[in-house]
Design a protein around this motif. Sequence first.
Motif: not given
Length: 331
Positions: A126-130
């Motif tokens: 949850l909450g992955v971001s590049r």
Amino acid sequence: MSQQQTLLLTGSTGTIGKLLIQQLHSTKQEAHLKLKLLVRNVEKAKELFDALQSDSFQLEYIQGDLPINDKSVNTELLFDKVEKIFILAPDVPQKVNLEKSIVEKALQYTKASNGQLKQVVKLSALGVSRDRETNNLLRWHADSEYEIFQALNHYNEVNSDNTVSHVFIRPGMFMQNILGGYEHYYLMNHNMIVRPDLNTRHSYTTSFVDVRDLVKIISLVLLETDVTKYGDKTFTITGPSTTTNQEFVEIVSKVLKRDIHYEKVSEFTFMNMLKEMQIPNDYIWMLIKLYQTGKENGAASIIYEDFENITGTSPTTFEQFLLDHLSYFNQ
Ligand SMILES: NC(=O)c1ccc[n+]([C@@H]2O[C@H](COP(=O)([O-])OP(=O)(O)OC[C@H]3O[C@@H](n4cnc5c(N)ncnc54)[C@H](OP(=O)(O)O)[C@@H]3O)[C@@H](O)[C@H]2O)c1
């Protein structure tokens, strides 16, 4: 005899993997199932799973680790007849390469052999971001999702008759974290739960998910023979409610009938406490970044209803989870 389905699983000897194999085994189905397990230690895997084997539930252990390379693993053994791959790699800075390697090799194999591969299912978070810092687990997962997505897109563009879809499953923090590691150590030895929680503007909240619920979703996806049903989708799996750290500790105290207190510490103190436990430096940084993300944007505070939407049942509460695992807290 009904048709056999063949799946390749990684990470099967860990927290999710062990519960996932139990779940796949107990889920009633018409199809016969063959699981190929890529494991680092075959003896450990046999001890865990051999008792489950039957004509309709076959296990094949393939010794190897990630990243996959042609020299270390027999790719025919690994990928032959495989329709779906479940990817779970450890939380290390090289995560994206570990995960990408198995997808690339699987696509090469399926193209060269007119293989059966139909879907790649990746365990994410949850909450992955590049946009995250490069020592943040949520960045590693996001980079890996991106690379897998790109690899499949390229493959599908030139193989439009035989496409491979993706499913990304993004769970929140696991309730099971309290059953081991530093959290369990401080709870059992010092009657406290420790979190880096100073200098926050507000008491942030977090939703915890029971891995038993998570594996129900993974199992549904893996066993679904219509790959369009869940294919090319992302699911976010959380628990049914959120708690502040203080509320979390109050639930633990109440259910375990013990006086547990919440120890709010600085990141510096937290780091030194984990160093004393000989936890690797990369892992400590990764944890600190994860808690910073929680404090900063509240991504872990949101309740997603994907679990209920898919299964029609409510996710497990933290209280029920603790009641089901009381034996872990016997002194
Ligand atoms: N904990 C949380 O709150 C949380 C929340 C969201 C997402 N996640 C994600 O969940 C995943 C971790 O799942 P888990 O808790 O089941 O992990 P785990 O219990 O640590 O198990 C890791 C598994 O990966 C295997 N493994 C380790 N290094 C490997 C390598 N180089 N090549 C092949 N296999 C290797 C381990 O095998 P051995 O048995 O040989 O060690 C084990 O089977 C991570 O992707 C994490 O980001 C965790």
